[in-house]
Design a protein around this motif. Structure first.
Motif, PDB file in Angstrom:
ATOM      1  N   GLN A  62     -10.133 -23.387  21.854  1.00 46.78           N
ATOM      2  CA  GLN A  62     -10.313 -23.405  20.277  1.00 46.78           C
ATOM      3  C   GLN A  62     -11.736 -24.083  19.689  1.00 46.78           C
ATOM      4  OE1 GLN A  62      -9.863 -20.589  19.536  1.00 46.78           O
ATOM      5  NE2 GLN A  62      -8.105 -20.374  17.427  1.00 46.78           N
ATOM      6  N   LYS A  63     -12.006 -25.200  20.012  1.00 50.72           N
ATOM      7  CA  LYS A  63     -12.788 -26.130  19.339  1.00 50.72           C
ATOM      8  C   LYS A  63     -13.660 -27.035  20.788  1.00 50.72           C
ATOM      9  CE  LYS A  63     -12.101 -25.489  15.521  1.00 50.72           C
ATOM     10  NZ  LYS A  63     -11.992 -26.138  14.173  1.00 50.72           N
ATOM     11  N   TYR A  83     -14.023 -19.641  19.339  1.00 53.14           N
ATOM     12  CA  TYR A  83     -14.707 -20.003  18.721  1.00 53.14           C
ATOM     13  C   TYR A  83     -16.313 -19.537  17.989  1.00 53.14           C
ATOM     14  CZ  TYR A  83     -12.676 -22.988  14.392  1.00 53.14           C
ATOM     15  OH  TYR A  83     -13.191 -22.912  12.575  1.00 53.14           O
ATOM     16  N   ARG A 139      -9.303 -11.591  10.267  1.00 54.57           N
ATOM     17  CA  ARG A 139      -9.376 -13.320  10.310  1.00 54.57           C
ATOM     18  C   ARG A 139     -10.884 -13.221  10.720  1.00 54.57           C
ATOM     19  NH1 ARG A 139      -6.724 -17.991  14.402  1.00 54.57           N
ATOM     20  NH2 ARG A 139      -7.661 -16.595  15.718  1.00 54.57           N
ATOM     21  N   SER A 270       5.044 -27.963   8.608  1.00 55.24           N
ATOM     22  CA  SER A 270       5.608 -27.130   7.369  1.00 55.24           C
ATOM     23  C   SER A 270       5.778 -25.745   7.813  1.00 55.24           C
ATOM     24  CB  SER A 270       4.580 -26.958   5.820  1.00 55.24           C
ATOM     25  OG  SER A 270       4.772 -28.785   5.713  1.00 55.24           O
ATOM     26  N   ASP A 271       4.960 -25.413   8.413  1.00 56.15           N
ATOM     27  CA  ASP A 271       4.937 -24.091   9.340  1.00 56.15           C
ATOM     28  C   ASP A 271       6.521 -23.174   9.574  1.00 56.15           C
ATOM     29  OD1 ASP A 271       2.592 -24.922   9.737  1.00 56.15           O
ATOM     30  OD2 ASP A 271       2.371 -23.876  12.271  1.00 56.15           O
ATOM     31  N   GLU A 294       8.242 -36.039   4.470  1.00 56.24           N
ATOM     32  CA  GLU A 294       6.626 -36.330   5.420  1.00 56.24           C
ATOM     33  C   GLU A 294       7.962 -37.102   6.607  1.00 56.24           C
ATOM     34  OE1 GLU A 294       3.341 -38.023   3.582  1.00 56.24           O
ATOM     35  OE2 GLU A 294       4.845 -36.684   2.589  1.00 56.24           O
ATOM     36  N   VAL A 322       1.970 -26.796  16.832  1.00 57.52           N
ATOM     37  CA  VAL A 322       1.145 -27.680  15.951  1.00 57.52           C
ATOM     38  C   VAL A 322       2.258 -28.711  15.998  1.00 57.52           C
ATOM     39  CG1 VAL A 322       0.443 -25.881  14.121  1.00 57.52           C
ATOM     40  CG2 VAL A 322       2.674 -26.629  14.256  1.00 57.52           C
ATOM     41  N   ASN A 325       0.047 -31.172  18.407  1.00 59.80           N
ATOM     42  CA  ASN A 325      -0.863 -31.661  17.834  1.00 59.80           C
ATOM     43  C   ASN A 325      -0.431 -33.041  16.980  1.00 59.80           C
ATOM     44  OD1 ASN A 325      -3.453 -32.199  17.074  1.00 59.80           O
ATOM     45  ND2 ASN A 325      -3.078 -31.439  14.647  1.00 59.80           N
ATOM     46  N   LEU A 350     -10.839 -31.966  16.374  1.00 59.33           N
ATOM     47  CA  LEU A 350     -10.889 -30.858  15.505  1.00 59.33           C
ATOM     48  C   LEU A 350     -12.130 -29.913  15.309  1.00 59.33           C
ATOM     49  CD1 LEU A 350      -9.289 -33.369  12.779  1.00 59.33           C
ATOM     50  CD2 LEU A 350      -8.895 -31.141  13.251  1.00 59.33           C
TER      51      LEU A 350
ATOM     52  N   ASP B 262     -14.118 -23.771   9.360  1.00 52.42           N
ATOM     53  CA  ASP B 262     -13.438 -24.538  10.389  1.00 52.42           C
ATOM     54  C   ASP B 262     -11.699 -25.506  10.669  1.00 52.42           C
ATOM     55  OD1 ASP B 262     -15.200 -25.879   9.373  1.00 52.42           O
ATOM     56  OD2 ASP B 262     -16.966 -26.283  11.133  1.00 52.42           O
ATOM     57  N   ALA B 263     -11.687 -24.757   8.903  1.00 53.51           N
ATOM     58  CA  ALA B 263     -10.890 -25.798   8.837  1.00 53.51           C
ATOM     59  C   ALA B 263      -9.411 -24.734   8.175  1.00 53.51           C
ATOM     60  CB  ALA B 263     -11.120 -26.225   6.945  1.00 53.51           C
ATOM     61  N   THR B 265      -4.959 -25.199   9.586  1.00 54.47           N
ATOM     62  CA  THR B 265      -3.777 -26.065   9.521  1.00 54.47           C
ATOM     63  C   THR B 265      -3.803 -27.611   9.709  1.00 54.47           C
ATOM     64  OG1 THR B 265      -2.131 -24.933  11.328  1.00 54.47           O
ATOM     65  CG2 THR B 265      -1.924 -24.573   9.083  1.00 54.47           C
ATOM     66  N   LYS B 266      -5.100 -27.349  11.216  1.00 53.03           N
ATOM     67  CA  LYS B 266      -4.444 -29.083  11.894  1.00 53.03           C
ATOM     68  C   LYS B 266      -5.498 -30.086  11.365  1.00 53.03           C
ATOM     69  CE  LYS B 266      -6.561 -28.879  16.407  1.00 53.03           C
ATOM     70  NZ  LYS B 266      -7.362 -28.882  17.280  1.00 53.03           N
ATOM     71  N   ILE B 267      -6.218 -30.185   9.979  1.00 51.49           N
ATOM     72  CA  ILE B 267      -6.312 -30.983   8.979  1.00 51.49           C
ATOM     73  C   ILE B 267      -5.983 -30.815   7.604  1.00 51.49           C
ATOM     74  CG2 ILE B 267      -8.281 -29.219   7.968  1.00 51.49           C
ATOM     75  CD1 ILE B 267     -10.158 -32.500   8.309  1.00 51.49           C
ATOM     76  N   SER B 270      -0.472 -26.517   6.811  1.00 50.50           N
ATOM     77  CA  SER B 270       0.310 -25.810   5.554  1.00 50.50           C
ATOM     78  C   SER B 270       1.607 -26.046   4.400  1.00 50.50           C
ATOM     79  CB  SER B 270       1.798 -25.213   6.928  1.00 50.50           C
ATOM     80  OG  SER B 270       1.059 -24.533   8.003  1.00 50.50           O
ATOM     81  N   ASP B 271       1.691 -27.261   4.155  1.00 47.70           N
ATOM     82  CA  ASP B 271       2.201 -27.389   3.228  1.00 47.70           C
ATOM     83  C   ASP B 271       1.385 -26.983   1.841  1.00 47.70           C
ATOM     84  OD1 ASP B 271       2.916 -29.550   4.653  1.00 47.70           O
ATOM     85  OD2 ASP B 271       2.746 -31.328   3.368  1.00 47.70           O
ATOM     86  N   SER B 293      -4.675 -20.039   9.623  1.00 49.99           N
ATOM     87  CA  SER B 293      -4.378 -20.585  11.417  1.00 49.99           C
ATOM     88  C   SER B 293      -4.240 -21.815  11.912  1.00 49.99           C
ATOM     89  CB  SER B 293      -4.696 -19.701  11.742  1.00 49.99           C
ATOM     90  OG  SER B 293      -5.941 -19.305  12.223  1.00 49.99           O
ATOM     91  N   GLU B 294      -4.738 -22.445  12.867  1.00 52.98           N
ATOM     92  CA  GLU B 294      -4.602 -23.296  12.877  1.00 52.98           C
ATOM     93  C   GLU B 294      -6.119 -24.772  13.264  1.00 52.98           C
ATOM     94  OE1 GLU B 294      -2.119 -24.577  17.400  1.00 52.98           O
ATOM     95  OE2 GLU B 294      -1.134 -22.346  16.349  1.00 52.98           O
ATOM     96  N   GLU B 295      -6.998 -23.808  13.335  1.00 48.44           N
ATOM     97  CA  GLU B 295      -7.986 -23.995  12.719  1.00 48.44           C
ATOM     98  C   GLU B 295      -9.400 -23.105  12.139  1.00 48.44           C
ATOM     99  OE1 GLU B 295      -8.789 -26.285  15.036  1.00 48.44           O
ATOM    100  OE2 GLU B 295      -8.262 -26.114  16.793  1.00 48.44           O
ATOM    101  N   HIS B 296      -8.511 -22.258  11.764  1.00 44.84           N
ATOM    102  CA  HIS B 296      -9.409 -21.207  10.384  1.00 44.84           C
ATOM    103  C   HIS B 296      -8.873 -21.150   9.228  1.00 44.84           C
ATOM    104  CE1 HIS B 296      -9.925 -19.706  14.838  1.00 44.84           C
ATOM    105  NE2 HIS B 296     -11.514 -18.832  13.781  1.00 44.84           N
ATOM    106  N   VAL B 322      -0.489 -35.572   3.176  1.00 40.16           N
ATOM    107  CA  VAL B 322      -0.938 -34.887   5.111  1.00 40.16           C
ATOM    108  C   VAL B 322      -1.772 -34.823   5.090  1.00 40.16           C
ATOM    109  CG1 VAL B 322       1.645 -34.420   4.727  1.00 40.16           C
ATOM    110  CG2 VAL B 322       0.291 -33.275   3.454  1.00 40.16           C
ATOM    111  N   MET B 326      -3.510 -36.060   9.743  1.00 37.28           N
ATOM    112  CA  MET B 326      -4.619 -35.594  11.010  1.00 37.28           C
ATOM    113  C   MET B 326      -5.593 -35.971  11.035  1.00 37.28           C
ATOM    114  SD  MET B 326      -1.975 -33.010  10.221  1.00 37.28           S
ATOM    115  CE  MET B 326      -2.211 -31.887  11.444  1.00 37.28           C
TER     116      MET B 326
END
Lengths: 351, 351
Positions: A62-63, A83, A139, A270-271, A294, A322, A325, A350, B262-263, B265-267, B270-271, B293-296, B322, B326
C-alpha cells in the motif's frame, strides 16, 4: 502448559499460515486467476516469498516505505502499489523502487498521473499505471467506466508511463457491480484502441467467490494468510484456520464474572469491523472481551470466568492486519509450540 | 505554506505542550496537589523531564518496558507503575528498575502482592505498593474500602514491600465516589494502625476539578500535555491548546463533496471515545473524517470540500495518546514551524 513468552505478544502459527496460503493459491490456480497477495496482513518478507513460491504472481503493497521494507532482502520482484503516490519526495522514492523491481501503481486522477509522468519521464524506467475504479466502496477511484477510459488514455499518452490495467477494491458482495463496471470500462478502452492487460480486484471476505466476476484476471487478498474473527463471522474460515493470535495474561479478577488481561488497544487495536467485542478467546466462546483501554482488556461472562491471575489466554483478534502493525516482533509457532521470534519488517511503514 | 514533511506525520507544537504542562502544574500547586503526569501520552523522556522541571513529583508509567525506556537517559527518578505486575520475567525486570529509580507499583489482589513480595524479599530493595481501588470504572481495583484495608494489611506484612497508599483510576465525573471510597478506606487503614501516605487519582477529563476530592493528594493526568478532540468535546480545553496534530495530504478527490487523505487507522487509530468521526480538521469545522481504513481517511462535507490532490491538512485526533504509539518518530514545532525530529522512545512498549 503456558507459553514461556512475555505477554502481551503476537503468535503466528506457521503451519496454519502456510495451509492458508496454499489453499487460496489452489483456488486461484483452478480458476485461472492471478493471485497477488496484499502483504499488509503479515508485513513479513519471508511469508511474502512463501506466497510467491506457492504461485503468486507478485505482491501488493500500500505504501512505498512498506514496499521498500519488503524487497530489502531480495526474492520479491513484482510489486503492485495500490495507492495514489503524491508529492516530490515520494515520487523520487518511487523511481528508486522501480529500478529494483517490476513495479506498478494506481491512479484515479489526472493530477496523480501528471505527478507520476513528471517523475518517470526521462529516467529510462517506464512505470505501469492502473486506473483505480470505484465499484461501490466510495473511497478512491474514478466513478464511471467512461472516466476509467479517459484516464487510461491520459496514462497511455503520458511520457514515462504505460497503461497497466484496471484495479478496484470493491465493497463486500459486489461481484456483479465489479463485473459490470470492468466489462464496460474494458470495452470502452478497446473502442479507444487501448488494451487492458490486467483487471485486478480484491478483498478477503469475497475471496472464495472471486470467480463470479469472470472479467477479473487478478485477485488481491491480504487477510487470508492469517484469517481473523471478522472472517470467521463472515464464514470465510473457521477458528482452526486462524494463524495469528494474541497471547495475554490475566492480571486481575476483581469479581467472579470479570477478569482483566494485559492486552488492550496497544496490541488488539480498537477495530471492531462491525462486531461486538474485541476478539475471540480460543476455546472459550462464553467469554466476552467487552472493553479495551490502552493496556487493559476486560473480560466478562454470564457466570464465573474461571480465570485466575497469571492464567494465559489466546485471542483471535477482530482484524489481523492491524495487530501485525502494533508489534516490532512476533513469535512463530510450529506444531503449536514456539519456534522463534521474527521482526515485523513492514511495521509502522506509514509513508 | 505547506510543511516540507513526508505525510502522514505526527507534529507536536512544543510551545503549546509547554504551556499545557505549566498551566496544569500551576493548578495542582495552587491546590496543594502532587502532580504526577502519565507519560503514555507523549512517551518522550525530554517532555517527562520538562514536566518534572515544572514541578511534577515524578512520572506515571503503565508498563515496565515503558518505564525502562523513559529512564534510560537519566533525569527521572520517581516512577509509579499503575499496573499489576504478574509473571517471573516481569518481576525480575521490576527489581532491576527499582534499583535505578524510586519505584512504586499498584496491586489489587493477594496474588499480585505475593508475586511482588517473592521477587523483592531478600533483594535489599523495598518496593512501595499502592492498593488500586475501583471507584466505578470497573476495570481493575478492589471493590470496597474494607477490601482496600485488608490488602493494605497484607502488603504491610509482606517481606520486601511497604504500603504506598491508595490509587484509583475513576470514571469521568466521579469526584464524590472517589472521595467517599478514599476517606472510608483511609479511616479503615488508620483504625488498623496503617498510615496512608498517598491517595492518587487521575484522568484528564476531570483534571481541573481534582480539588473537589480533598482526600486526593496526588493526581495523574496524561493527555493534558497534548490535549485532543475528546477533551475539546468535553470542554476541558480548546483547539488552540491541542499540541499534537496529524499532518496528512489529499491523495484523491473523486467528487466535490469527498476527498481522501493518506492518514488512516495506522496513524489516527480507530479510537472513537464516543465521538462521531475520526478527528477534527484544523480550521475546517465543516469537514468530517467519516471513514478510515488502514491507509486512507475519507473526508466528506455537505458542500464542496474545496480540497485538491496535494493539499495538506492538519488533524486533531480523537485520542492523542494512541497516536503517539503509532509512529517511530515525530516532528516538533517551534513558533509553528518544524524544529526537528525526535524518536518516540516509549512507543510500542507492550510488556
Amino acid at each position: 502448559m503456558p507459553f514461556d513468552i512475555e505477554t502481551p505478544a503476537v503468535l503466528v502459527d506457521l503451519d496454519i499460515a502456510e495451509a492458508n496460503i496454499d489453499r487460496f493459491q489452489s483456488y486461484c490456480s483452478s480458476h485461472g486467476i492471478r493471485c497477488r497477495p496484499h502483504i499488509k496482513t503479515h508485513k513479513l518478507p519471508f511469508l511474502a516469498r512463501r506466497q510467491v513460491a506457492a504461485g503468486a504472481v507478485g505482491i501488493t503493497c500500500q505504501k512505498i516505505s512498506e514496499a521498500e521494507a519488503m524487497i530489502a532482502d531480495g526474492g520479491l520482484e513484482d510489486v503492485l502499489l495500490t495507492y495514489n503516490v503524491v508529492g516530490q519526495a515520494k515520487l523520487a522514492r518511487l523511481v528508486g523502487l522501480a529500478r529494483k523491481v517490476r513495479l506498478s501503481v494506481v491512479a484515479d486522477s489526472e493530477a496523480v498521473v501528471r505527478g507520476l509522468s513528471g517523475a518517470f519521464a526521462g529516467t529510462g524506467v517506464t512505470l505501469a499505471v492502473l486506473v483505480e475504479c470505484d465499484t461501490g466502496a466510495h473511497r478512491c477511484g474514478v466513478m464511471t467506466p467512461e472516466a476509467a477510459r479517459d484516464l487510461a488514455i491520459v496514462i497511455d499518452r503520458s511520457a514515462g508511463l504505460t497503461f497497466g490495467g484496471l484495479m478496484t477494491y470493491p465493497p463486500v458482495g459486489a461481484a456483479r457491480a465489479v463485473e459490470n463496471f470492468m466489462v464496460s470500462a474494458r470495452d470502452l478502452c478497446a473502442a479507444a484502441g487501448i488494451t487492458v492487460p490486467v483487471i485486478s480486484s480484491g478483498g478477503a471476505p469475497d475471496m472464495w467467490t472471486a470467480h463470479l466476476s469472470p472479467a477479473v484476471s487478478e485477485y488481491r487478498s491480504g487477510t487470508y494468510v492469517y484469517n481473523d474473527r471478522s472472517l470467521v463471522a463472515r464464514k470465510v474460515c473457521g477458528w482452526d484456520d486462524c494463524a495469528l493470535t494474541v497471547l495475554a495474561t490475566v492480571v486481575s479478577t476483581p469479581e467472579p464474572a470479570r477478569a482483566v488481561i494485559d492486552a488492550g488497544t496497544k496490541i488488539l487495536t480498537s477495530d471492531l469491523l462491525g462486531l461486538a467485542g474485541y476478539g475471540h478467546v480460543l476455546g472459550r466462546p462464553d467469554l466476552r472481551i467487552d472493553q479495551l483501554s490502552e493496556e487493559h482488556g476486560r473480560i466478562t461472562a454470564d457466570g464465573p470466568t474461571g480465570l485466575s491471575v497469571g492464567d494465559q489466554i489466546r485471542i483471535v483478534p477482530n482484524h489481523a492486519c492491524v495487530v501485525s502493525n502494533m508489534v516490532d516482533s512476533l513469535h512463530t509457532l510450529r506444531d503449536g509450540r514456539p519456534a522463534g521470534v521474527v521482526a515485523v519488517a513492514g511495521r509502522g511503514r506509514l509513508v
